[in-house]
Design a protein around this motif. Structure first.
Motif, mmCIF file in Angstrom:
data_model
loop_
_atom_site.group_PDB
_atom_site.id
_atom_site.type_symbol
_atom_site.label_atom_id
_atom_site.label_comp_id
_atom_site.label_asym_id
_atom_site.label_seq_id
_atom_site.Cartn_x
_atom_site.Cartn_y
_atom_site.Cartn_z
ATOM 1 N N PHE A 1 42.182 42.843 43.733
ATOM 2 C CA PHE A 1 41.603 44.079 43.225
ATOM 3 C C PHE A 1 42.655 45.197 43.214
ATOM 4 C CE2 PHE A 1 38.983 47.963 44.182
ATOM 5 C CZ PHE A 1 38.319 48.024 42.976
ATOM 6 N N TYR B 1 32.876 42.526 40.387
ATOM 7 C CA TYR B 1 32.799 41.690 41.590
ATOM 8 C C TYR B 1 32.895 40.211 41.233
ATOM 9 C CZ TYR B 1 31.253 39.951 46.117
ATOM 10 O OH TYR B 1 31.191 39.299 47.320
ATOM 11 N N ASP B 2 32.234 39.812 40.139
ATOM 12 C CA ASP B 2 32.297 38.408 39.737
ATOM 13 C C ASP B 2 33.722 38.013 39.352
ATOM 14 O OD1 ASP B 2 30.726 35.877 38.700
ATOM 15 O OD2 ASP B 2 32.096 36.432 37.082
ATOM 16 N N THR C 1 38.438 34.637 51.654
ATOM 17 C CA THR C 1 38.035 35.030 50.304
ATOM 18 C C THR C 1 37.933 36.544 50.180
ATOM 19 O OG1 THR C 1 36.813 32.958 50.008
ATOM 20 C CG2 THR C 1 36.250 34.770 48.526
ATOM 21 N N ASP C 2 37.349 37.206 51.177
ATOM 22 C CA ASP C 2 37.240 38.664 51.137
ATOM 23 C C ASP C 2 38.614 39.321 51.081
ATOM 24 O OD1 ASP C 2 34.504 39.111 51.054
ATOM 25 O OD2 ASP C 2 34.269 38.960 53.215
ATOM 26 N N ARG D 1 40.089 38.866 47.646
ATOM 27 C CA ARG D 1 39.420 39.762 46.704
ATOM 28 C C ARG D 1 40.068 41.151 46.732
ATOM 29 N NH1 ARG D 1 34.219 38.136 48.799
ATOM 30 N NH2 ARG D 1 33.174 36.685 47.403
ATOM 31 N N ILE E 1 36.715 39.344 40.308
ATOM 32 C CA ILE E 1 37.648 39.227 41.428
ATOM 33 C C ILE E 1 37.260 38.067 42.348
ATOM 34 C CG2 ILE E 1 38.355 41.647 41.365
ATOM 35 C CD1 ILE E 1 36.538 42.191 43.726
ATOM 36 N N THR E 2 35.970 37.715 42.362
ATOM 37 C CA THR E 2 35.550 36.542 43.148
ATOM 38 C C THR E 2 36.104 35.267 42.527
ATOM 39 O OG1 THR E 2 33.529 37.633 43.917
ATOM 40 C CG2 THR E 2 33.562 35.226 43.975
ATOM 41 N N GLN E 3 36.011 35.138 41.192
ATOM 42 C CA GLN E 3 36.582 33.968 40.517
ATOM 43 C C GLN E 3 38.088 33.887 40.749
ATOM 44 O OE1 GLN E 3 35.280 32.908 36.449
ATOM 45 N NE2 GLN E 3 34.040 34.771 36.529
ATOM 46 N N GLN E 4 38.760 35.040 40.673
ATOM 47 C CA GLN E 4 40.208 35.048 40.877
ATOM 48 C C GLN E 4 40.562 34.657 42.310
ATOM 49 O OE1 GLN E 4 40.918 39.059 39.562
ATOM 50 N NE2 GLN E 4 41.548 38.415 37.524
ATOM 51 N N ALA E 5 39.788 35.143 43.267
ATOM 52 C CA ALA E 5 40.039 34.792 44.664
ATOM 53 C C ALA E 5 39.866 33.293 44.886
ATOM 54 C CB ALA E 5 39.099 35.577 45.575
ATOM 55 N N ARG E 6 38.848 32.712 44.263
ATOM 56 C CA ARG E 6 38.630 31.268 44.420
ATOM 57 C C ARG E 6 39.774 30.478 43.792
ATOM 58 N NH1 ARG E 6 32.739 32.207 43.435
ATOM 59 N NH2 ARG E 6 31.772 32.148 45.490
#
Length: 466
Positions: free
Chosen positions: A253, A204-205, A245-246, A249, A207-212
């Motif tokens: 993913f 989760y961390d 962002t969601d 993600r 894909i969150t960094q990648q989304a940002r």
């Protein structure tokens, strides 16, 4: 240019707000007492079903039938399904039987329904005979924190008190890891994976960094040179990307699972790979020194998430290329006392991350790594850049400190004392690290869970804002 500080509200508006707060506080007390009374009534319904079938030869079947009938009767009052009411009766029976002190605290308004739910959920892993000791310490923590903040602490506390080490139970549970698809309608499905918590949090961390990174690329598209049609096209595609962002993600993913690399990377500036593939997950784990050395099997803390077993923590320590940070804590309270060298700027940052863990406005759980380090007394007004004048605040509460009438001062021990526009005082204590050193020196000794008593400011005029 900075906006002028919002100095506050008029005396008339302050009087109206004070009355609103008083009304809400009064109604909250009434609601809590009513909810506790309703829970006791539901527990009596469960007891009635047991009494009705006490002498039955087919007690299991007959009890279930009696319980279904009673639940159906109550469902007409609740206007929900009888299955839902039956679950509520089961939950209420556990609360009344095993958590009587929590029920009393809820009824008196010392804790909320959310706290009671967190206590019951965290304590569910414990045998009934261990729940009294767990409840005593859980209540002490719940009376000064929000349910969301205290959940991870209670999960770790329950693991410490469990008679079987988490290492053994994790090894058994890991055999049940699986991936499944659940259809949710409209051509959509949920891809669910049951896996070790450390892996889930790391995925989760990442894909969150990648989304940002994808979203941040919208702000830096630049201006293409004349005649560079490809660059202009890429820039237009990035700037027209309106995904949340969601949504990003999910797209990243799926892209990685289907292609083994995030090929659809809008951050790249040429035909080569972009930066998303180079992003690695970051997790924060607190491991007791004796567990790291293999002397004990006490659980480690995946900060803000859940406990993890000692074996997983040791494997992580051996595999990571990043230096571990040594944290010295108080042997009983678990408060952070020292981190590595302390006198360097980078060491101060490490100290603050270890101490705060999240935003320091009461009730906020935004992780420290996503917050800003704020000078409690502004640097522009002579505030020193020292640990005693620094704390993590998320953007929302940092702005509120700057532009509203809320005020804060830092007390010894890193306690932030917030004062509302109405003069109500709320103290936010640094979170206690879930893993403690053993006071007795015996690796197998039971930890002393009694910490320093919660102190209340004698000038306090309101309860915590949660």
């Amino acid at each position: 240019m900075r906006s002028p500080r919002f100095s506050g509200i008029s005396d008339g508006d302050a009087a109206v707000l004070a009355q609103i707060v008083a009304d809400v506080e009064k109604s909250q007390s009434i609601i809590a007492a009513a909810q506790a009374e309703q829970t006791r009534a539901l527990a009596r319904a469960g007891e009635l079903a047991r009494t009705q079938t006490a002498g039955s030869r087919a007690s299991v079947r007959d009890h279930d039938m009696a319980l279904r009938s009673i639940a159906a009767e109550l469902a007409g009052v609740f206007r929900v399904t009888d299955r839902s009411v039956q679950r509520q009766i089961g939950d209420a029976s556990v609360l009344v039987a095993d958590y009587s002190e929590s029920m009393a605290a809820w009824e008196s308004g010392r804790i909320t329904r959310g706290h009671v739910r967190v206590i019951a959920e965290a304590g569910a892993v414990l045998p009934v005979e261990q729940r009294g000791e767990f409840e005593c310490e859980a209540l002490r923590r719940c009376e000064r924190e929000t349910p969301g903040r205290v959940r991870a602490e209670l999960d770790l506390l329950a693991q410490h008190l469990h008679p079987r080490p988490l290492t053994e139970r994790h090894a058994e549970a890991a055999k049940g890891r699986r991936v499944r698809v659940v259809t949710v309608g409209d051509g959509m499905s949920e891809l669910c994976a049951t896996m070790p918590s450390l892996l889930a949090d790391a995925i989760y961390d990442r894909i969150t960094q990648q989304a940002r990174s994808v979203i941040d690329a919208r702000k830096v598209t630049g201006t293409a040179d004349d005649g560079d049609a490809d660059a202009a096209s890429r820039g237009a595609a990035i700037s027209n990307d309106t995904r949340t962002t969601d949504q990003v993600r999910v797209d990243v993913f799926a892209d990685m699972l289907l292609t083994a690399a995030p090929d659809a990377d809008p951050t790249r500036t040429d035909d080569g790979p972009g930066v998303l593939g180079a992003i690695r997950a970051k997790v924060q784990v607190v491991v007791p020194a004796l567990a790291l050395l293999g002397v004990t099997k006490e659980p480690a803390d995946l900060v803000g998430r859940s406990p993890i077993d000692a074996d997983t923590a040791r494997r992580l320590a051996g595999a990571t290329r990043v230096p571990w940070e040594r944290i010295l804590t108080h042997p009983v309270t678990g408060a952070v006392l020292h981190v590595d060298a302390y006198h360097r700027t980078t060491a101060i940052d490490r100290h603050l991350r270890a101490r705060d863990q999240h935003c320091r406005f009461p009730g906020c759980r935004m992780p420290a790594v996503r917050c800003e380090v704020d000078h409690t007394v502004d640097a522009a007004r002579g505030g020193p850049t020292r640990v005693e004048n620094l704390a993590h605040l998320c953007q929302r509460h940092h702005s509120m400190k700057q532009f509203t009438a809320w005020r804060v001062r830092q007390l010894p021990g890193g306690v932030l004392q917030w004062t509302s526009p109405l003069g109500r005082v709320y103290d936010d204590h640094p979170p206690t690290l879930g893993v403690h050193f053993r006071p007795s020196g015996s690796p197998d000794a039971t930890p002393n869970w009694r910490a320093e008593p919660w102190t209340v400011d004698p000038r306090r005029t309101g309860s915590p804002p949660f």
